[in-house]
Design an enzyme around this catalytic site. Structure first.
Site, PDB file in Angstrom:
ATOM      1  N   GLU A  36     -24.849  56.674  18.843  1.00  0.00           N
ATOM      2  CA  GLU A  36     -23.444  56.957  19.161  1.00  0.00           C
ATOM      3  C   GLU A  36     -23.328  58.130  20.133  1.00  0.00           C
ATOM      4  OE1 GLU A  36     -20.635  55.462  18.768  1.00  0.00           O
ATOM      5  OE2 GLU A  36     -21.398  53.828  17.538  1.00  0.00           O
ATOM      6  N   TRP A  58     -30.542  50.004  17.469  1.00  0.00           N
ATOM      7  CA  TRP A  58     -30.133  50.912  16.386  1.00  0.00           C
ATOM      8  C   TRP A  58     -29.423  50.175  15.257  1.00  0.00           C
ATOM      9  CZ3 TRP A  58     -29.099  51.524  21.563  1.00  0.00           C
ATOM     10  CH2 TRP A  58     -27.911  50.980  22.024  1.00  0.00           C
ATOM     11  N   ARG A  59     -29.336  48.860  15.371  1.00  0.00           N
ATOM     12  CA  ARG A  59     -28.572  48.107  14.373  1.00  0.00           C
ATOM     13  C   ARG A  59     -29.448  47.539  13.276  1.00  0.00           C
ATOM     14  NH1 ARG A  59     -24.130  44.397  17.373  1.00  0.00           N
ATOM     15  NH2 ARG A  59     -22.594  46.054  17.639  1.00  0.00           N
ATOM     16  N   LEU A 115     -29.534  60.974  31.383  1.00  0.00           N
ATOM     17  CA  LEU A 115     -28.359  60.535  30.609  1.00  0.00           C
ATOM     18  C   LEU A 115     -27.113  61.338  30.990  1.00  0.00           C
ATOM     19  CD1 LEU A 115     -29.671  59.863  26.968  1.00  0.00           C
ATOM     20  CD2 LEU A 115     -28.702  58.206  28.539  1.00  0.00           C
ATOM     21  N   GLN A 131     -20.056  57.846  27.219  1.00  0.00           N
ATOM     22  CA  GLN A 131     -20.053  57.809  28.699  1.00  0.00           C
ATOM     23  C   GLN A 131     -21.258  57.068  29.284  1.00  0.00           C
ATOM     24  OE1 GLN A 131     -17.510  59.787  29.925  1.00  0.00           O
ATOM     25  NE2 GLN A 131     -17.184  61.223  28.269  1.00  0.00           N
ATOM     26  N   CYS A 176      -3.710  35.358  18.546  1.00  0.00           N
ATOM     27  CA  CYS A 176      -3.623  36.408  19.557  1.00  0.00           C
ATOM     28  C   CYS A 176      -2.342  36.287  20.392  1.00  0.00           C
ATOM     29  CB  CYS A 176      -4.852  36.344  20.459  1.00  0.00           C
ATOM     30  SG  CYS A 176      -4.808  37.582  21.754  1.00  0.00           S
ATOM     31  N   TYR A 197     -24.421  64.775  31.274  1.00  0.00           N
ATOM     32  CA  TYR A 197     -23.605  65.503  30.287  1.00  0.00           C
ATOM     33  C   TYR A 197     -24.497  66.238  29.277  1.00  0.00           C
ATOM     34  CZ  TYR A 197     -19.986  62.438  32.118  1.00  0.00           C
ATOM     35  OH  TYR A 197     -19.151  61.765  32.952  1.00  0.00           O
ATOM     36  N   ASP A 241     -13.099  52.372  20.027  1.00  0.00           N
ATOM     37  CA  ASP A 241     -13.686  52.685  21.341  1.00  0.00           C
ATOM     38  C   ASP A 241     -12.945  51.850  22.394  1.00  0.00           C
ATOM     39  OD1 ASP A 241     -14.587  50.113  21.021  1.00  0.00           O
ATOM     40  OD2 ASP A 241     -16.704  50.562  21.379  1.00  0.00           O
ATOM     41  N   CYS A 268     -10.955  33.399  25.994  1.00  0.00           N
ATOM     42  CA  CYS A 268     -10.146  33.139  24.788  1.00  0.00           C
ATOM     43  C   CYS A 268     -10.541  31.819  24.103  1.00  0.00           C
ATOM     44  CB  CYS A 268      -8.666  33.112  25.143  1.00  0.00           C
ATOM     45  SG  CYS A 268      -8.111  34.644  25.898  1.00  0.00           S
ATOM     46  N   CYS A 282     -13.873  39.283  24.842  1.00  0.00           N
ATOM     47  CA  CYS A 282     -12.569  39.829  25.237  1.00  0.00           C
ATOM     48  C   CYS A 282     -12.817  40.887  26.313  1.00  0.00           C
ATOM     49  CB  CYS A 282     -11.866  40.429  24.014  1.00  0.00           C
ATOM     50  SG  CYS A 282     -10.113  40.712  24.292  1.00  0.00           S
ATOM     51  N   TYR A 303     -13.905  60.370  16.862  1.00  0.00           N
ATOM     52  CA  TYR A 303     -14.379  58.997  17.057  1.00  0.00           C
ATOM     53  C   TYR A 303     -15.785  58.810  16.464  1.00  0.00           C
ATOM     54  CZ  TYR A 303     -16.676  54.974  18.863  1.00  0.00           C
ATOM     55  OH  TYR A 303     -17.418  53.827  18.912  1.00  0.00           O
TER      56      TYR A 303
END
Ligand code: SF4
Length: 357
Positions: free
Chosen positions: A45, A28-29, A88, A50, A214, A90, A146, A205, A198, A128
């Site tokens: 999104e 989707w990018r 999926l 979930q 950081c 929900y 998120d 790191c 991260c 969100y």
């Protein structure tokens, strides 16, 4: 701690440079610097709530193939959308997805509103998602937070207040860091950093563009952040189930639970109340649906609900038909139990009670 404008500028620059080189390729990018299709961003999104990126991929492709635009989705039958959504979970999300597509198609000529406020008015879009779509699809100066971003920001600032209390502080700090140049790419960069470097247990790191600044890394507490408020231990409740067999045909008594309350409207093997403290036997027995000679089956049935553990002892008896027929409930064969909506805990009780001879 807080950063000077110069430091913020440096943090932004290093994060965007890292994104340009290391961003994840997701269906989707768009490429860094380009604006993606808002329908694709919104659809991803909603699907990602979930659900993991890996799971969403095939669903995203299938939806786009079947409904290439938001207007196509709006004209689809709800049943087809629900069917496409199968797996999926929900399902309220799928219903709202369809509702939202209709509003965009009918009230906005098939064009998504391009601000956080406008997006928030659409069905199924919460704060969100509005923030994420505004930033990613329209490059608005918005700061979605998120789970990944929550982790990165709490570590960068070494925020030790546990979740969820720390959320407003994370939101504030994240917002103050967000650049006006490419805020959408910046949000996706933080998401990617949280997903790939991260990470929850072992942040890498040594290859992080923010390692020099950081605080979490410097003080050695990064892997423990964000902290979570300790959940209260679940209490254990106890109770009796009454397994009642009709002598003539071996049928078993089940009854419907009251509509309101836990497991409302589902069927049960009759039982006593479930209590935090073990009540004397005579109190529990007084809650039996009939006075009878009970045999206690060996062992107990354990089950865990959201707020408590339950241990049930099963008492069994066999009644002559004239006595049995005066009782409220339904008499069923063991095979016939499959036709009743029995919740998991009751299925466990049935399995345990089948040892009764
Ligand atoms: Fe996370 Fe380590 Fe980067 Fe800090 S330096 S943001 S803890 S990966």
């Amino acid at each position: 701690m807080h950063f000077t404008n110069q430091e913020i500028h440096r943090l932004n620059r290093s994060m965007l440079e890292w994104y340009d080189r290391h961003h994840r390729i997701l269906p989707w990018r768009s490429e860094p610097g380009d604006l993606p299709n808002p329908y694709h961003v919104w659809l991803s999104e909603i699907m990602l709530q979930q659900t993991t990126v890996q799971t969403v991929g095939p669903y995203f492709h299938a939806f786009l193939q079947r409904w290439p635009t938001v207007t196509d989705l709006a004209r689809a039958e709800l049943d087809d959308v629900l069917h496409g959504w199968q797996g999926l979970g929900y399902y309220a999300r799928a219903r709202n997805l369809h509702k939202c597509a209709k509003v965009v198609a009918d009230d906005h000529n098939g064009v998504f509103p391009d601000t956080e406020e406008g997006l928030l008015k659409l069905p199924g879009i919460g704060p969100y998602t509005a923030c994420a779509v505004a930033a990613i699809a329209f490059n608005r100066h918005a700061s979605p937070v998120d789970g990944n971003i929550e982790r990165v920001i709490s570590r960068l600032f070494a925020l030790e207040t546990p979740l969820p209390d720390v959320k407003p502080e994370i939101k504030g700090k994240s917002s103050a860091l967000t650049p006006s140049d490419r805020p959408g790419d910046y949000a996706q960069a933080l998401m990617d950093l949280g997903a790939t470097i991260c990470t929850p247990r072992n942040p890498a790191c040594g290859i992080c563009p923010w390692q020099a600044d950081c605080e979490g890394r410097k003080s050695g507490i990064a892997p423990d952040l964000p902290k979570k408020r300790k959940k209260a231990a679940k209490p254990t409740r106890v109770g009796y189930a009454f397994w009642i067999r009709r002598e003539d045909d071996g049928r078993i008594l089940v009854r419907r639970r009251p509509e309101k309350g836990l497991l409302g409207g589902l069927y049960e093997v009759p039982g006593s109340d479930w209590r935090d403290i073990e009540a004397p036997d005579d109190v529990m027995l007084s809650e039996a649906p009939i006075t009878a000679k009970w045999s206690e089956l060996e062992g107990t049935v354990g089950h865990t609900f959201t707020h408590f553990h339950l241990n049930v002892s099963v008492l069994a008896t066999t009644l002559p038909a004239d006595q049995a027929d005066q009782m409220d409930g339904s008499w069923t064969t063991i095979d016939g139990l499959a036709d009743f909506a029995l919740p998991t805990v009751m299925k466990k009780i049935v399995r345990h009670a089948l040892t009764y001879r």
